[in-house]
Structure formats: structure tokens, C-alpha cells
Motif scaffolding. Sequence first.
Motif, PDB file in Angstrom:
ATOM      1  N   VAL A  33       1.823  -3.468 -16.470  1.00  0.00           N
ATOM      2  CA  VAL A  33       0.694  -4.367 -16.165  1.00  0.00           C
ATOM      3  C   VAL A  33      -0.455  -4.091 -17.137  1.00  0.00           C
ATOM      4  N   PRO A  34      -1.311  -5.109 -17.364  1.00  0.00           N
ATOM      5  CA  PRO A  34      -2.383  -4.944 -18.358  1.00  0.00           C
ATOM      6  C   PRO A  34      -3.365  -3.827 -18.004  1.00  0.00           C
ATOM      7  N   ASN A  35      -3.675  -3.661 -16.725  1.00  0.00           N
ATOM      8  CA  ASN A  35      -4.658  -2.665 -16.314  1.00  0.00           C
ATOM      9  C   ASN A  35      -4.033  -1.268 -16.274  1.00  0.00           C
ATOM     10  N   PRO A  36      -4.432  -0.364 -17.208  1.00  0.00           N
ATOM     11  CA  PRO A  36      -3.766   0.946 -17.262  1.00  0.00           C
ATOM     12  C   PRO A  36      -4.108   1.844 -16.067  1.00  0.00           C
ATOM     13  N   GLU A  37      -5.107   1.455 -15.300  1.00  0.00           N
ATOM     14  CA  GLU A  37      -5.469   2.290 -14.143  1.00  0.00           C
ATOM     15  C   GLU A  37      -4.634   1.971 -12.907  1.00  0.00           C
ATOM     16  N   ARG A  38      -3.886   0.883 -12.984  1.00  0.00           N
ATOM     17  CA  ARG A  38      -3.024   0.530 -11.854  1.00  0.00           C
ATOM     18  C   ARG A  38      -1.577   0.758 -12.227  1.00  0.00           C
ATOM     19  N   ARG A  39      -0.834   1.385 -11.314  1.00  0.00           N
ATOM     20  CA  ARG A  39       0.607   1.525 -11.546  1.00  0.00           C
ATOM     21  C   ARG A  39       1.328   0.730 -10.445  1.00  0.00           C
ATOM     22  N   LEU A  40       2.286  -0.067 -10.864  1.00  0.00           N
ATOM     23  CA  LEU A  40       3.037  -0.908  -9.922  1.00  0.00           C
ATOM     24  C   LEU A  40       4.513  -0.546  -9.988  1.00  0.00           C
ATOM     25  N   PHE A  41       5.147  -0.372  -8.828  1.00  0.00           N
ATOM     26  CA  PHE A  41       6.550   0.021  -8.791  1.00  0.00           C
ATOM     27  C   PHE A  41       7.390  -0.956  -7.971  1.00  0.00           C
ATOM     28  N   LEU A  42       8.614  -1.174  -8.448  1.00  0.00           N
ATOM     29  CA  LEU A  42       9.621  -1.948  -7.716  1.00  0.00           C
ATOM     30  C   LEU A  42      10.523  -0.958  -6.993  1.00  0.00           C
ATOM     31  N   SER A  43      10.767  -1.209  -5.728  1.00  0.00           N
ATOM     32  CA  SER A  43      11.610  -0.283  -4.981  1.00  0.00           C
ATOM     33  C   SER A  43      12.580  -1.029  -4.066  1.00  0.00           C
ATOM     34  N   LEU A  44      13.821  -0.543  -4.056  1.00  0.00           N
ATOM     35  CA  LEU A  44      14.839  -1.057  -3.138  1.00  0.00           C
ATOM     36  C   LEU A  44      14.868  -0.251  -1.849  1.00  0.00           C
ATOM     37  N   GLU A  45      14.310   0.961  -1.900  1.00  0.00           N
ATOM     38  CA  GLU A  45      14.542   1.892  -0.795  1.00  0.00           C
ATOM     39  C   GLU A  45      13.308   2.216   0.031  1.00  0.00           C
ATOM     40  N   ARG A  46      12.099   2.081  -0.542  1.00  0.00           N
ATOM     41  CA  ARG A  46      10.923   2.407   0.258  1.00  0.00           C
ATOM     42  C   ARG A  46      10.830   1.420   1.424  1.00  0.00           C
ATOM     43  N   GLN A  47      10.760   1.970   2.639  1.00  0.00           N
ATOM     44  CA  GLN A  47      10.789   1.106   3.807  1.00  0.00           C
ATOM     45  C   GLN A  47       9.527   0.239   3.891  1.00  0.00           C
ATOM     46  N   VAL A  48       9.755  -1.042   4.143  1.00  0.00           N
ATOM     47  CA  VAL A  48       8.648  -1.992   4.240  1.00  0.00           C
ATOM     48  C   VAL A  48       8.111  -1.982   5.669  1.00  0.00           C
ATOM     49  N   ASP A  49       6.811  -1.707   5.812  1.00  0.00           N
ATOM     50  CA  ASP A  49       6.170  -1.801   7.125  1.00  0.00           C
ATOM     51  C   ASP A  49       6.010  -3.285   7.461  1.00  0.00           C
ATOM     52  N   LEU A  50       6.504  -3.680   8.629  1.00  0.00           N
ATOM     53  CA  LEU A  50       6.568  -5.113   8.925  1.00  0.00           C
ATOM     54  C   LEU A  50       5.191  -5.733   9.136  1.00  0.00           C
ATOM     55  N   LEU A  51       4.232  -4.930   9.613  1.00  0.00           N
ATOM     56  CA  LEU A  51       2.874  -5.464   9.756  1.00  0.00           C
ATOM     57  C   LEU A  51       2.234  -5.661   8.383  1.00  0.00           C
ATOM     58  N   GLU A  52       2.533  -4.731   7.471  1.00  0.00           N
ATOM     59  CA  GLU A  52       2.020  -4.869   6.105  1.00  0.00           C
ATOM     60  C   GLU A  52       2.649  -6.096   5.419  1.00  0.00           C
ATOM     61  N   LEU A  53       3.947  -6.316   5.695  1.00  0.00           N
ATOM     62  CA  LEU A  53       4.609  -7.503   5.135  1.00  0.00           C
ATOM     63  C   LEU A  53       3.973  -8.771   5.699  1.00  0.00           C
ATOM     64  N   GLU A  54       3.654  -8.762   6.982  1.00  0.00           N
ATOM     65  CA  GLU A  54       3.025  -9.938   7.578  1.00  0.00           C
ATOM     66  C   GLU A  54       1.652 -10.199   6.962  1.00  0.00           C
ATOM     67  N   ARG A  55       0.889  -9.117   6.715  1.00  0.00           N
ATOM     68  CA  ARG A  55      -0.419  -9.303   6.065  1.00  0.00           C
ATOM     69  C   ARG A  55      -0.240  -9.922   4.682  1.00  0.00           C
TER      70      ARG A  55
END
Lengths: 175, 175
Positions: A33-55
Motif C-alpha cells: 500500500v502507498p502509506n508506509p506506516e500502514r501494513r495490510l495482510f491477507l489471511s485465510l486462517e485468522r478467525q473473523v469476528d462476526l460482529l466486526e464483519l457486520e460492522r
Amino acid sequence: MRETWHVNAAQDPVDENDRLHRLYGVGFEELQVPNPERRLFLSLERQVDLLELERLTTAVGWRPRPIRRVRRALCHSLLVVGVWCHDPLLPRLVGFARCIGDGVINATVWDVVIHPAYQGVGLGHGLMAFVVKQLQVMGVEQITLFADPGVIRFYQNQGWEVEPNNQRCCFWYAC
Amino acid sequence: MRETWHVNAAQDPVDENDRLHRLYGVGFEELQVPNPERRLFLSLERQVDLLELERLTTAVGWRPRPIRRVRRALCHSLLVVGVWCHDPLLPRLVGFARCIGDGVINATVWDVVIHPAYQGVGLGHGLMAFVVKQLQVMGVEQITLFADPGVIRFYQNQGWEVEPNNQRCCFWYAC
């Protein structure tokens, strides 16, 4: 003394990789990503919190779905991918996609979403490339999705064919 | 004496139902067809012989697919439905459909086929009604399929909506 050990460990790339594995599981990938202060990751295994997904889905204007049904749907999905804004203690879910399918011949991508605050920097493109790669590794022959008119060009730019062979899609909604 | 017992058993509707259960499993249904000498059954449980399925799909002009991959795809399908021309010893597969899905929110119907010799008497309609009913019993919210132009009207006549909300379908083929 203990503080010093922690500082040293943070500088060690092997330990850093271990920490990322613990957060994001096997097969995670970092998105550029352009902003070097942010790191973004793709994950198949980290469990998705369903309330966070709803948000997340509410933030893009989707109507809420019963959490219990979403949990079951995710359990029975072929692939569930989260895009995480990195935080060493509590990563934040900023993107999502899932696939249903037989894992061999057909898969269909559903629920592709990037948080509005994170759109426009290529996360959607990176997410879809990751999804397609995972399905290709499985050996899936044909991947399909249903796209709203506003995002047709987004998918075409990545090599998706729109309605090949004049096929049409039909929908049946349970009442 | 034994012969007589067999004849009596054949006339007993309870025994007849037992025999059909053994052939077609739980939840089978009989399709109504104009020819009273033919009996056609829908089954979720009778195992589909993969060579017989290949003969069926070849009869409608589909290109052959590796048996090993078809076996895995069927194993990972949400629903596999056979249409069987009844024979008390060896029913013949004359129709087929399968679905992929999460069993809750989304399902997609694939590989809908009726043998040409059995087309035109409502088997396709009966097969699709059975598939939709099974998915509705599961509680699936949205059922989708991809239809060739020649069969759009067939699905519309049964209540399917073609491209609702201007959604479009996109395809990605593994190379």
C-alpha cells in the motif's frame, strides 16, 4: 532486562515472521500500500469476528444478516479471506471475501467488501488476485461471481470475462 | 411356494415402498409422466455411477471431464440429485443436477441435464422444482444458476428472475 529482550526480538526478522504467523496463520500475504506506516495482510486462517464483519458490511451499506446464519455460511464456505490492518495486538478487519464451491470444478465468489476508508489503494485488486490464486492452487476450473454494474469494469480490468458465451444468470430468492 | 410369496409381496404397497426406499434412499419422489409404463424417480441418495453420468452428459453434447475430478466435485457438492428411470434391479440415470453452496445463504445450481430421449415431458421442470424445494428446506436464501440463452425461458417460466437488479455474471477460467 525483560524489556531489552523484547526490543531485540522485535528487530529479528525471524521472530517478526513468527509473530505474523501467529496472527495471520499459514499462507498469509502482505499487501503493498502507498502509506508506509500502514501494513495490510491477507489471511485465510485468522478467525473473523462476526460482529466486526457486520460492522464492515454495514459500512458499505449492506443490510444486516442474522449472525447465526452468517456463522454457518462461513463454516460451509470453501474459502474465507480477511484483509487485516496490522496491529501487533489486535488487527482490524478492513476487507473480506468468501467462496462457495466444490473445490474442483466450480467456485463462486461472494461478499467481496473493502471498508470505504481503505478503498482506492488497490486492496480490492489484491484481495481478488489472492482469492483467484488460492482457487487455482486447489485446481478449481471455473470461478464465477455476480457483479453490480458499478464494479463490472473493476473485474474486467483483472481479466474476468463478462457473460461469456451469452450465458445469463438467474436468481431464485427464498421467500 | 416361494414364488407365490414373491407375487404377494409385489402387490403389497408397504413392501413396494420399502423396495423403492432401498433403491432411492430417504426423501425420494416419483415424477408424473404421460407414459404410464414408465416410472421416474428423483433421488438424493442413490449413488450416481460416474461412467453412467458421463454417458448422460455426452448424450447432450457436453465435453467429457476427468472422472477423478468429477468424483471429487460431487463429494464436495451441497446437493446431488439423480433422475432415475425405474427398474427394480438396475434403475437407469436419465437426469442429473447438483448444487454447490454454503447451505445457508448461497447456493448455485450446476450440471442440469436430462437425457434427450426423456426431454419434453416435464422432467426438467420436476427436477428443478425438487432442487429448489430441497434448498429451501435447508433454508438457503438465494439460489443462482447460469443459463444458456436457449433455456432462459425454461427457467423464467418456473419463476426464476434473469439478472435481477442489473447484476452481471463474470467468469474466470483456470488455464
